[in-house]
Design an enzyme around this catalytic site. Structure first.
Site, short mmCIF file in Angstrom:
data_model
loop_
_atom_site.label_atom_id
_atom_site.label_comp_id
_atom_site.label_asym_id
_atom_site.label_seq_id
_atom_site.Cartn_x
_atom_site.Cartn_y
_atom_site.Cartn_z
N SER A 115 -27.29 25.39 -2.04
CA SER A 115 -27.41 24.81 -0.70
C SER A 115 -28.45 25.55 0.15
CB SER A 115 -26.05 24.91 -0.01
OG SER A 115 -26.18 24.72 1.37
N GLN A 135 -31.17 22.54 -2.97
CA GLN A 135 -30.84 21.45 -2.02
C GLN A 135 -31.49 21.75 -0.68
OE1 GLN A 135 -28.13 22.03 0.62
NE2 GLN A 135 -28.98 20.20 1.58
N TYR A 137 -31.83 20.96 3.22
CA TYR A 137 -31.59 20.34 4.52
C TYR A 137 -32.91 20.46 5.25
CZ TYR A 137 -26.43 20.19 4.31
OH TYR A 137 -25.13 19.90 4.01
N THR A 163 -31.08 16.39 0.98
CA THR A 163 -29.88 15.73 1.50
C THR A 163 -30.24 14.97 2.76
OG1 THR A 163 -28.46 17.44 0.57
CG2 THR A 163 -27.53 16.13 2.36
N LYS A 248 -30.27 13.00 -1.92
CA LYS A 248 -28.79 13.05 -1.95
C LYS A 248 -28.21 12.42 -0.69
CE LYS A 248 -24.99 16.48 -2.22
NZ LYS A 248 -24.33 16.61 -0.92
N HIS A 272 -21.10 12.97 0.71
CA HIS A 272 -20.89 14.34 1.18
C HIS A 272 -19.40 14.71 1.18
CE1 HIS A 272 -23.69 17.22 3.45
NE2 HIS A 272 -22.56 17.91 3.40
N SER A 304 -18.72 13.16 -5.00
CA SER A 304 -17.74 12.78 -3.98
C SER A 304 -16.49 12.19 -4.62
CB SER A 304 -18.31 11.82 -2.93
OG SER A 304 -19.37 12.45 -2.22
C1 FNR Z 1 -20.48 20.42 1.04
N1 FNR Z 1 -21.54 19.57 0.72
C2 FNR Z 1 -22.83 19.95 0.96
N2 FNR Z 1 -23.87 19.15 0.61
C3 FNR Z 1 -25.15 19.53 0.80
O1 FNR Z 1 -26.06 18.78 0.48
N3 FNR Z 1 -25.41 20.76 1.35
C4 FNR Z 1 -24.43 21.63 1.73
O2 FNR Z 1 -24.69 22.71 2.23
C5 FNR Z 1 -23.09 21.20 1.56
N4 FNR Z 1 -22.06 22.01 1.95
C6 FNR Z 1 -20.76 21.64 1.68
C7 FNR Z 1 -19.72 22.50 2.01
C8 FNR Z 1 -18.41 22.16 1.66
C9 FNR Z 1 -17.31 23.11 1.98
C10 FNR Z 1 -18.14 20.95 0.98
C11 FNR Z 1 -16.74 20.58 0.58
C12 FNR Z 1 -19.17 20.08 0.69
C13 FNR Z 1 -21.28 18.30 0.00
C14 FNR Z 1 -21.22 18.54 -1.50
O3 FNR Z 1 -22.50 18.82 -2.02
C15 FNR Z 1 -20.68 17.30 -2.23
O4 FNR Z 1 -21.39 16.17 -1.82
C16 FNR Z 1 -19.18 17.11 -1.95
O5 FNR Z 1 -18.51 18.35 -2.08
C17 FNR Z 1 -18.56 16.10 -2.87
O6 FNR Z 1 -17.25 15.84 -2.50
P1 FNR Z 1 -15.99 16.45 -3.28
O7 FNR Z 1 -15.99 15.87 -4.65
O8 FNR Z 1 -16.17 17.94 -3.30
O9 FNR Z 1 -14.82 16.04 -2.46
#
Ligand code: FNR
Length: 376
Positions: A115, A135, A137, A163, A248, A272, A304
């Site tokens: 990230s 990734q 931002y 993202t 993403k 996300h 997700s």
């Molecule tokens: C994320 N996600 C996320 N995505 C991204 O592009 N950059 C980021 O910094 C983060 N940070 C982040 C923190 C936390 C605590 C979570 C739970 C999620 C989203 C992540 O990449 C992904 O899309 C999700 O975690 C998918 O959902 P599930 O399967 O974990 O529920």
């Protein structure tokens, strides 16, 4: 694997409940929380109820652990179609979170996506990681965006994942609790604090005083997201790096088509984990239409809601080339560090191997749409 492993939970739900017991309540809330009513997050899991597998029998597939799960996605070869999702601010869970996760992913032959909001720098992670992607931002400053991307490429990243669902953070009630905000602020900004372009914007080095650190955090707040991005901006990214580019957070097939037209090599279908827009469609419902829209012009990935091996099989049957795994390993990291992450990933991979065998798939080419019943 060490003595601690038998103590660890055997399911993703188990990781969540153990984390609820053991972690700092604010850290747990940060991982578990989603946007507003958290309906999107619930929909992500419920969607898997609607896509049921119709396993095939008597296909003469080989035994456990011998099935071929190798895949090449965005030019990266992986032993299994799994990457750790980019999860930011891991210092809430472990001092060296990103380094631990990247190391374990390498050991198991899966990919990892680092990230932008990490608590370790790209250079620290690049030194230990195997096949990792960065990734982005995209900040509200192209010079800084370019610096992030080029640092990641120099540090050994194999692809850039932009993202696009986070021009600003979602409305996350659990993090908005009064006691939680100060706990979260100023965390996950190691890549900013170590970046020459970012530092040039600061009146004083953040290490020097609390005031300077406060200024750095305020500067970060001002630069974090970018509401002006358009598909055409991908051309800038193409100028800055030779790496493959994935986008993403796409849920609409027209958006998928637009970014592929604009030069993206991959799409990561994701909402996300329900943390951005509330009450959106489940990410799994977006997958089939996006695969149909982009055809073989781009590699489609999914995240997700992945919690089990059959979930991976379902996403692959709908046309994803690989999936990202999120919350469960984050809980495991908080509970037990590297052995926890290793355990969580090994469980998922073994479950997936089992699901392949029990549905009659000897390799990933055998995982096709007709493995799924028509959704109810
Ligand atoms: C994320 N996600 C996320 N995505 C991204 O592009 N950059 C980021 O910094 C983060 N940070 C982040 C923190 C936390 C605590 C979570 C739970 C999620 C989203 C992540 O990449 C992904 O899309 C999700 O975690 C998918 O959902 P599930 O399967 O974990 O529920």
């Amino acid at each position: 694997m060490g003595g601690a492993v038998p103590e660890l939970p055997m399911t993703a739900d188990g990781f969540e409940s153990r984390a609820r017991e053991l972690l700092d309540a604010r850290a747990f809330a940060y991982v578990a929380g989603s946007a507003s009513s958290e309906r999107t997050a619930a929909a992500n899991l419920a969607a898997f109820e609607r896509f049921r597998l119709v396993p095939r029998m008597l296909r003469g597939t080989s035994g456990p652990g011998t099935r071929d799960t190798a895949v090449e996605v965005l030019g990266t070869k992986l032993a299994a179609p799994v990457l750790t999702a980019p999860v930011g601010v891991l210092e809430l869970l472990h001092e060296k979170g990103e380094v631990v996760v990247a190391g374990v992913a390498k050991e198991l032959g899966v990919g990892s996506v680092l990230s932008t909001a990490s608590s370790s720098t790209v250079e620290e992670v690049g030194a230990v990681a195997g096949d990792w992607w960065y990734q982005l931002y995209w900040p509200a400053d192209d010079e800084l965006a370019r610096s992030f991307v080029q640092r990641a490429e120099r540090a050994g990243a194999r692809a850039i994942v932009v993202t696009v669902d986070t021009p600003s953070l979602g409305w996350r009630p659990r993090d908005l609790e009064l006691a939680h905000l100060p706990f979260l602020l100023g965390k996950g900004i190691a890549n900013y604090l170590s970046d020459p372009v970012f530092r040039a914007k600061l009146p004083a080095p953040p290490e020097e005083s609390e005031d300077a650190m406060r200024m750095a955090i305020l500067t970060w707040v001002g630069l974090f997201g970018n509401h002006t991005l358009r598909p055409a901006d991908l051309a800038k990214l193409r100028d800055w790096t030779d790496l493959p580019i994935a986008v993403k957070g796409v849920l609409h097939p027209d958006d998928a088509r637009l970014v592929v037209d604009a030069g993206a090599d991959g799409i990561l279908v994701s909402n996300h984990g329900g943390r951005q827009i509330d009450n959106s469609i489940a990410a799994l419902d977006a997958l089939g239409p996006i695969v149909a829209a982009v055809g073989d012009r781009a590699d489609v990935l999914f995240d997700s809601g992945i919690r089990t091996g059959s979930d991976i099989l379902t996403a692959l049957a709908l046309g994803a080339k690989a999936v990202c795994y999120g919350r469960p390993w984050a809980y495991a990291l908080g509970i037990a560090g590297a052995p926890g992450v290793r355990h969580a990933l090994r469980l998922l991979l073994a479950d997936f191997d089992s699901a392949m065998g029990l549905s009659g798939c000897a390799d990933l080419a055998g995982v096709t749409r007709d493995l799924l019943a028509v959704p109810r």
